[in-house]
Scaffold this motif. Structure first.
Motif, PDB file in Angstrom:
ATOM      1  N   GLY A 136       0.792  -1.225   0.000  1.00 21.73           N
ATOM      2  CA  GLY A 136       0.000   0.000   0.000  1.00 21.73           C
ATOM      3  C   GLY A 136       0.824   1.275   0.000  1.00 21.73           C
ATOM      4  O   GLY A 136       0.271   2.373   0.011  1.00 21.73           O
ATOM      5  N   TRP A 137       2.154   1.157   0.011  1.00 15.64           N
ATOM      6  CA  TRP A 137       3.047   2.305   0.032  1.00 15.64           C
ATOM      7  C   TRP A 137       3.852   2.352  -1.263  1.00 15.64           C
ATOM      8  O   TRP A 137       4.101   1.321  -1.882  1.00 15.64           O
ATOM      9  N   SER A 138       4.290   3.544  -1.642  1.00 15.53           N
ATOM     10  CA  SER A 138       5.152   3.706  -2.815  1.00 15.53           C
ATOM     11  C   SER A 138       6.047   4.920  -2.604  1.00 15.53           C
ATOM     12  O   SER A 138       5.840   5.723  -1.689  1.00 15.53           O
ATOM     13  N   ILE A 139       7.057   5.031  -3.458  1.00 19.59           N
ATOM     14  CA  ILE A 139       7.977   6.164  -3.400  1.00 19.59           C
ATOM     15  C   ILE A 139       8.139   6.725  -4.809  1.00 19.59           C
ATOM     16  O   ILE A 139       8.124   5.981  -5.788  1.00 19.59           O
ATOM     17  N   VAL A 140       8.229   8.041  -4.875  1.00 19.25           N
ATOM     18  CA  VAL A 140       8.512   8.724  -6.133  1.00 19.25           C
ATOM     19  C   VAL A 140       9.849   9.440  -5.932  1.00 19.25           C
ATOM     20  O   VAL A 140       9.896  10.525  -5.345  1.00 19.25           O
ATOM     21  N   PRO A 141      10.951   8.804  -6.354  1.00 16.93           N
ATOM     22  CA  PRO A 141      12.277   9.392  -6.149  1.00 16.93           C
ATOM     23  C   PRO A 141      12.624  10.371  -7.276  1.00 16.93           C
ATOM     24  O   PRO A 141      12.831   9.970  -8.415  1.00 16.93           O
ATOM     25  N   ARG A 142      12.655  11.645  -6.942  1.00 18.59           N
ATOM     26  CA  ARG A 142      12.997  12.668  -7.925  1.00 18.59           C
ATOM     27  C   ARG A 142      14.086  13.562  -7.347  1.00 18.59           C
ATOM     28  O   ARG A 142      14.230  13.695  -6.133  1.00 18.59           O
ATOM     29  N   LEU A 143      14.819  14.191  -8.222  1.00 19.06           N
ATOM     30  CA  LEU A 143      15.961  15.007  -7.832  1.00 19.06           C
ATOM     31  C   LEU A 143      15.582  16.135  -6.874  1.00 19.06           C
ATOM     32  O   LEU A 143      16.287  16.401  -5.911  1.00 19.06           O
ATOM     33  N   THR A 144      14.472  16.794  -7.118  1.00 17.02           N
ATOM     34  CA  THR A 144      14.112  17.952  -6.292  1.00 17.02           C
ATOM     35  C   THR A 144      13.151  17.634  -5.164  1.00 17.02           C
ATOM     36  O   THR A 144      13.152  18.312  -4.144  1.00 17.02           O
ATOM     37  N   LEU A 145      12.328  16.600  -5.347  1.00 18.66           N
ATOM     38  CA  LEU A 145      11.319  16.280  -4.348  1.00 18.66           C
ATOM     39  C   LEU A 145      11.097  14.773  -4.334  1.00 18.66           C
ATOM     40  O   LEU A 145      10.864  14.169  -5.374  1.00 18.66           O
ATOM     41  N   CYS A 146      11.179  14.180  -3.168  1.00 18.93           N
ATOM     42  CA  CYS A 146      10.929  12.753  -3.019  1.00 18.93           C
ATOM     43  C   CYS A 146       9.602  12.599  -2.283  1.00 18.93           C
ATOM     44  O   CYS A 146       9.388  13.228  -1.242  1.00 18.93           O
ATOM     45  N   VAL A 147       8.721  11.785  -2.838  1.00 15.78           N
ATOM     46  CA  VAL A 147       7.404  11.579  -2.253  1.00 15.78           C
ATOM     47  C   VAL A 147       7.307  10.158  -1.723  1.00 15.78           C
ATOM     48  O   VAL A 147       7.564   9.200  -2.458  1.00 15.78           O
ATOM     49  N   ASP A 194       4.447   7.870  -0.418  1.00 14.32           N
ATOM     50  CA  ASP A 194       2.988   7.884  -0.449  1.00 14.32           C
ATOM     51  C   ASP A 194       2.440   6.601   0.133  1.00 14.32           C
ATOM     52  O   ASP A 194       2.858   5.502  -0.246  1.00 14.32           O
ATOM     53  N   GLY A 195       1.509   6.764   1.060  1.00 13.40           N
ATOM     54  CA  GLY A 195       0.908   5.608   1.698  1.00 13.40           C
ATOM     55  C   GLY A 195      -0.582   5.552   1.465  1.00 13.40           C
ATOM     56  O   GLY A 195      -1.136   6.367   0.736  1.00 13.40           O
ATOM     57  N   PRO A 196      -1.224   4.613   2.100  1.00 16.06           N
ATOM     58  CA  PRO A 196      -2.668   4.476   1.947  1.00 16.06           C
ATOM     59  C   PRO A 196      -3.404   5.664   2.581  1.00 16.06           C
ATOM     60  O   PRO A 196      -2.912   6.278   3.526  1.00 16.06           O
ATOM     61  N   GLY A 197      -4.550   5.974   2.019  1.00 16.27           N
ATOM     62  CA  GLY A 197      -5.340   7.078   2.555  1.00 16.27           C
ATOM     63  C   GLY A 197      -4.603   8.397   2.431  1.00 16.27           C
ATOM     64  O   GLY A 197      -4.017   8.697   1.399  1.00 16.27           O
ATOM     65  N   ASP A 198      -4.617   9.160   3.495  1.00 10.42           N
ATOM     66  CA  ASP A 198      -3.970  10.479   3.508  1.00 10.42           C
ATOM     67  C   ASP A 198      -2.534  10.432   4.002  1.00 10.42           C
ATOM     68  O   ASP A 198      -1.924  11.474   4.227  1.00 10.42           O
ATOM     69  N   HIS A 199      -1.978   9.258   4.200  1.00 14.03           N
ATOM     70  CA  HIS A 199      -0.624   9.141   4.731  1.00 14.03           C
ATOM     71  C   HIS A 199       0.407   9.387   3.637  1.00 14.03           C
ATOM     72  O   HIS A 199       0.316   8.841   2.544  1.00 14.03           O
ATOM     73  N   GLY A 200       1.370  10.222   3.956  1.00 10.46           N
ATOM     74  CA  GLY A 200       2.444  10.496   3.015  1.00 10.46           C
ATOM     75  C   GLY A 200       3.318  11.623   3.522  1.00 10.46           C
ATOM     76  O   GLY A 200       2.973  12.330   4.468  1.00 10.46           O
ATOM     77  N   VAL A 201       4.475  11.756   2.884  1.00 13.86           N
ATOM     78  CA  VAL A 201       5.416  12.798   3.270  1.00 13.86           C
ATOM     79  C   VAL A 201       6.185  13.239   2.028  1.00 13.86           C
ATOM     80  O   VAL A 201       6.455  12.436   1.134  1.00 13.86           O
ATOM     81  N   LEU A 202       6.495  14.535   1.977  1.00 15.21           N
ATOM     82  CA  LEU A 202       7.300  15.119   0.905  1.00 15.21           C
ATOM     83  C   LEU A 202       8.635  15.535   1.487  1.00 15.21           C
ATOM     84  O   LEU A 202       8.690  16.169   2.537  1.00 15.21           O
ATOM     85  N   VAL A 203       9.717  15.194   0.773  1.00 14.95           N
ATOM     86  CA  VAL A 203      11.060  15.565   1.217  1.00 14.95           C
ATOM     87  C   VAL A 203      11.705  16.434   0.139  1.00 14.95           C
ATOM     88  O   VAL A 203      11.816  15.986  -1.006  1.00 14.95           O
ATOM     89  N   PRO A 204      12.104  17.675   0.468  1.00 17.73           N
ATOM     90  CA  PRO A 204      12.871  18.480  -0.484  1.00 17.73           C
ATOM     91  C   PRO A 204      14.224  17.812  -0.700  1.00 17.73           C
ATOM     92  O   PRO A 204      15.193  18.079   0.002  1.00 17.73           O
ATOM     93  N   ALA A 205      14.280  16.906  -1.659  1.00 18.98           N
ATOM     94  CA  ALA A 205      15.418  16.005  -1.819  1.00 18.98           C
ATOM     95  C   ALA A 205      16.721  16.709  -2.157  1.00 18.98           C
ATOM     96  O   ALA A 205      17.783  16.295  -1.696  1.00 18.98           O
ATOM     97  N   LEU A 206      16.664  17.744  -2.956  1.00 13.67           N
ATOM     98  CA  LEU A 206      17.891  18.408  -3.374  1.00 13.67           C
ATOM     99  C   LEU A 206      18.660  18.994  -2.188  1.00 13.67           C
ATOM    100  O   LEU A 206      19.883  19.096  -2.225  1.00 13.67           O
ATOM    101  N   ALA A 207      17.941  19.326  -1.112  1.00 14.46           N
ATOM    102  CA  ALA A 207      18.575  19.901   0.079  1.00 14.46           C
ATOM    103  C   ALA A 207      18.918  18.843   1.126  1.00 14.46           C
ATOM    104  O   ALA A 207      19.496  19.167   2.161  1.00 14.46           O
TER     105      ALA A 207
END
Length: 131
Positions: free
Chosen positions: A44-55, A57-70
């Motif tokens: 039920g979880w996934s990750i979107v690994p991107r240079l500027t922002l890593c997401v 994402d979990g089930p429902g409203d669960h999730g976190v954004l990380v300013p990856a470049l910093a």
């Protein structure tokens, strides 16, 4: 929810890892049970690994954004202790098809994988990458 990049550590490797400290998704992630070192998949979880922002994402409203470049990146082709590059971490995650995400109370001063995997307080597992 946006997580301060200072509360993260991106670790390069064949299967890259992302450590989250004090993350608001901590209690939503499954408790980590990896006594033999095999990291389970987080259903039920996934990750979107991107240079500027890593997401994360979990089930429902669960999730976190990380300013990856910093965010700090460690590990490379040497002994794994040199500073790394976020673009390289993203390439590692692409090759692996995702990343191990571990949620901890605080970031460790040194990476002790056996301790992290058997602490009883670490939560998370392998998250597949989303396109």
């Amino acid at each position: 929810m946006l997580l301060d990049p200072g509360n993260t550590l991106f670790v390069r490797g064949t299967t890259p890892a992302l450590l989250l400290a004090g993350a608001p998704v901590h209690d939503a992630l499954p408790p980590l049970t990896a006594p033999d070192g095999a990291i389970p998949r987080c259903e039920g979880w996934s990750i979107v690994p991107r240079l500027t922002l890593c997401v994360v994402d979990g089930p429902g409203d669960h999730g976190v954004l990380v300013p990856a470049l910093a965010a700090p990146v460690t590990g490379s082709t040497d002994d794994g202790t040199a500073p790394g590059d976020m673009a390289d971490w993203c390439a590692d995650a692409e090759r692996a098809g995702g990343a191990v995400v571990l949620s901890v109370d605080r970031l460790p001063e040194t990476l002790d994988w056996p301790a992290l995997l058997s602490s009883g307080t670490t939560r998370g597992g392998f998250l597949p990458a989303m396109d």
